[in-house]
Design a protein around this motif. Structure first.
Motif, PDB file in Angstrom:
ATOM      1  N   GLU A  54     113.175  29.631  -1.840  1.00  0.00           N
ATOM      2  CA  GLU A  54     111.811  30.145  -1.917  1.00  0.00           C
ATOM      3  C   GLU A  54     111.886  31.579  -2.438  1.00  0.00           C
ATOM      4  N   PHE A  55     111.011  31.910  -3.391  1.00  0.00           N
ATOM      5  CA  PHE A  55     111.068  33.219  -4.016  1.00  0.00           C
ATOM      6  C   PHE A  55     109.685  33.830  -4.123  1.00  0.00           C
ATOM      7  N   LYS A  56     109.640  35.148  -4.152  1.00  0.00           N
ATOM      8  CA  LYS A  56     108.381  35.871  -4.318  1.00  0.00           C
ATOM      9  C   LYS A  56     107.892  35.679  -5.746  1.00  0.00           C
ATOM     10  N   GLN A  57     106.589  35.528  -5.897  1.00  0.00           N
ATOM     11  CA  GLN A  57     105.997  35.432  -7.226  1.00  0.00           C
ATOM     12  C   GLN A  57     106.014  36.805  -7.888  1.00  0.00           C
ATOM     13  N   THR A  58     106.260  36.831  -9.169  1.00  0.00           N
ATOM     14  CA  THR A  58     106.326  38.103  -9.892  1.00  0.00           C
ATOM     15  C   THR A  58     104.955  38.569 -10.346  1.00  0.00           C
ATOM     16  N   GLY A  59     104.005  37.659 -10.432  1.00  0.00           N
ATOM     17  CA  GLY A  59     102.683  38.016 -10.934  1.00  0.00           C
ATOM     18  C   GLY A  59     102.610  37.979 -12.453  1.00  0.00           C
ATOM     19  N   VAL A  60     103.695  37.584 -13.113  1.00  0.00           N
ATOM     20  CA  VAL A  60     103.743  37.503 -14.574  1.00  0.00           C
ATOM     21  C   VAL A  60     103.951  36.040 -14.951  1.00  0.00           C
ATOM     22  N   THR A  61     103.102  35.538 -15.836  1.00  0.00           N
ATOM     23  CA  THR A  61     103.280  34.150 -16.270  1.00  0.00           C
ATOM     24  C   THR A  61     104.500  34.054 -17.173  1.00  0.00           C
ATOM     25  N   ALA A  62     105.060  32.865 -17.272  1.00  0.00           N
ATOM     26  CA  ALA A  62     106.268  32.664 -18.076  1.00  0.00           C
ATOM     27  C   ALA A  62     106.024  33.012 -19.538  1.00  0.00           C
ATOM     28  N   LEU A  63     104.891  32.580 -20.093  1.00  0.00           N
ATOM     29  CA  LEU A  63     104.614  32.871 -21.496  1.00  0.00           C
ATOM     30  C   LEU A  63     104.436  34.360 -21.740  1.00  0.00           C
ATOM     31  N   SER A  64     103.819  35.049 -20.807  1.00  0.00           N
ATOM     32  CA  SER A  64     103.672  36.504 -20.947  1.00  0.00           C
ATOM     33  C   SER A  64     105.031  37.183 -20.897  1.00  0.00           C
ATOM     34  N   ALA A  65     105.900  36.704 -20.034  1.00  0.00           N
ATOM     35  CA  ALA A  65     107.221  37.324 -19.889  1.00  0.00           C
ATOM     36  C   ALA A  65     108.049  37.175 -21.162  1.00  0.00           C
ATOM     37  N   ILE A  66     108.018  35.999 -21.784  1.00  0.00           N
ATOM     38  CA  ILE A  66     108.845  35.811 -22.983  1.00  0.00           C
ATOM     39  C   ILE A  66     108.186  36.368 -24.234  1.00  0.00           C
ATOM     40  N   ALA A  67     106.870  36.611 -24.184  1.00  0.00           N
ATOM     41  CA  ALA A  67     106.174  37.164 -25.346  1.00  0.00           C
ATOM     42  C   ALA A  67     106.229  38.682 -25.382  1.00  0.00           C
ATOM     43  N   THR A  68     106.596  39.311 -24.285  1.00  0.00           N
ATOM     44  CA  THR A  68     106.630  40.767 -24.217  1.00  0.00           C
ATOM     45  C   THR A  68     107.731  41.310 -25.115  1.00  0.00           C
ATOM     46  N   THR A  69     107.398  42.331 -25.870  1.00  0.00           N
ATOM     47  CA  THR A  69     108.374  42.972 -26.752  1.00  0.00           C
ATOM     48  C   THR A  69     108.453  44.453 -26.427  1.00  0.00           C
ATOM     49  N   ASN A  70     109.473  45.080 -26.904  1.00  0.00           N
ATOM     50  CA  ASN A  70     109.653  46.528 -26.755  1.00  0.00           C
ATOM     51  C   ASN A  70     109.684  46.987 -25.296  1.00  0.00           C
ATOM     52  N   VAL A  71     110.323  46.229 -24.446  1.00  0.00           N
ATOM     53  CA  VAL A  71     110.477  46.636 -23.048  1.00  0.00           C
ATOM     54  C   VAL A  71     111.619  47.642 -22.991  1.00  0.00           C
ATOM     55  N   PRO A  72     111.382  48.835 -22.439  1.00  0.00           N
ATOM     56  CA  PRO A  72     112.445  49.841 -22.416  1.00  0.00           C
ATOM     57  C   PRO A  72     113.599  49.419 -21.504  1.00  0.00           C
ATOM     58  N   VAL A  73     114.817  49.647 -21.963  1.00  0.00           N
ATOM     59  CA  VAL A  73     116.011  49.340 -21.178  1.00  0.00           C
ATOM     60  C   VAL A  73     116.155  50.410 -20.104  1.00  0.00           C
ATOM     61  N   GLN A  74     116.377  49.979 -18.875  1.00  0.00           N
ATOM     62  CA  GLN A  74     116.471  50.922 -17.759  1.00  0.00           C
ATOM     63  C   GLN A  74     117.904  51.080 -17.276  1.00  0.00           C
ATOM     64  N   GLY A  75     118.858  50.901 -18.160  1.00  0.00           N
ATOM     65  CA  GLY A  75     120.254  51.040 -17.779  1.00  0.00           C
ATOM     66  C   GLY A  75     120.827  49.737 -17.277  1.00  0.00           C
ATOM     67  N   GLU A  76     122.059  49.808 -16.819  1.00  0.00           N
ATOM     68  CA  GLU A  76     122.750  48.631 -16.314  1.00  0.00           C
ATOM     69  C   GLU A  76     122.159  48.221 -14.971  1.00  0.00           C
ATOM     70  N   ALA A  77     121.961  46.927 -14.806  1.00  0.00           N
ATOM     71  CA  ALA A  77     121.415  46.417 -13.554  1.00  0.00           C
ATOM     72  C   ALA A  77     122.275  45.253 -13.077  1.00  0.00           C
ATOM     73  N   VAL A  78     122.773  45.346 -11.883  1.00  0.00           N
ATOM     74  CA  VAL A  78     123.558  44.272 -11.288  1.00  0.00           C
ATOM     75  C   VAL A  78     122.640  43.547 -10.307  1.00  0.00           C
ATOM     76  N   PRO A  79     122.396  42.246 -10.535  1.00  0.00           N
ATOM     77  CA  PRO A  79     121.471  41.537  -9.638  1.00  0.00           C
ATOM     78  C   PRO A  79     122.051  41.363  -8.238  1.00  0.00           C
ATOM     79  N   ASP A  80     121.169  41.474  -7.248  1.00  0.00           N
ATOM     80  CA  ASP A  80     121.600  41.200  -5.881  1.00  0.00           C
ATOM     81  C   ASP A  80     121.612  39.686  -5.679  1.00  0.00           C
ATOM     82  N   LEU A  81     122.012  39.238  -4.506  1.00  0.00           N
ATOM     83  CA  LEU A  81     122.156  37.807  -4.244  1.00  0.00           C
ATOM     84  C   LEU A  81     120.825  37.070  -4.386  1.00  0.00           C
ATOM     85  N   GLU A  82     119.735  37.692  -3.956  1.00  0.00           N
ATOM     86  CA  GLU A  82     118.423  37.051  -4.063  1.00  0.00           C
ATOM     87  C   GLU A  82     118.026  36.852  -5.526  1.00  0.00           C
TER      88      GLU A  82
END
Length: 112
Positions: A54-82
């Protein structure tokens, strides 16, 4: 020309090793279903780690997420277990199956 762009060697190998109409008819191949490998890798010496389903909703639809361009890179990110569990669940896991007569032996995987 770089070695990786020189396709002559690849084509020569391909044409020299591909099946011919004759070879397929003379030596038919059959699948040995009793000899198939396991579907998943088993690590018997590692501790079992249960991942969230079970996961928290992001509030962003899948199509919106993949259509987004020019998202600034915020450095290296290591995902946590969740986050890793969420990624694996959505990308590598079967979340639901739908069986219909028209599909017969096929399984449709959806993220609904």
């Amino acid at each position: 020309m770089t070695a990786n762009r020189d396709t002559d060697a690849a084509w020569k190998y391909h044409n020299g090793t591909k099946h011919s109409y004759h070879s397929v008819r003379v030596h038919p191949h059959f699948l040995d279903w009793d000899n198939k490998p396991l579907l998943f890798k088993i690590y018997p010496t590692l501790e079992v780690m249960r991942l969230a389903k079970e996961f928290k909703q992001t509030g962003v639809t899948a199509l919106s997420a993949i259509a987004t361009t020019n998202v600034p890179v915020q450095g290296e990110a290591v995902p946590d277990l969740e986050k890793l569990a969420h990624l694996l669940f959505l990308s590598a896991g079967v979340t639901k199956s739908l069986h219909r007569r028209a599909l017969r032996d096929r399984t449709v995987h959806c993220l609904c």
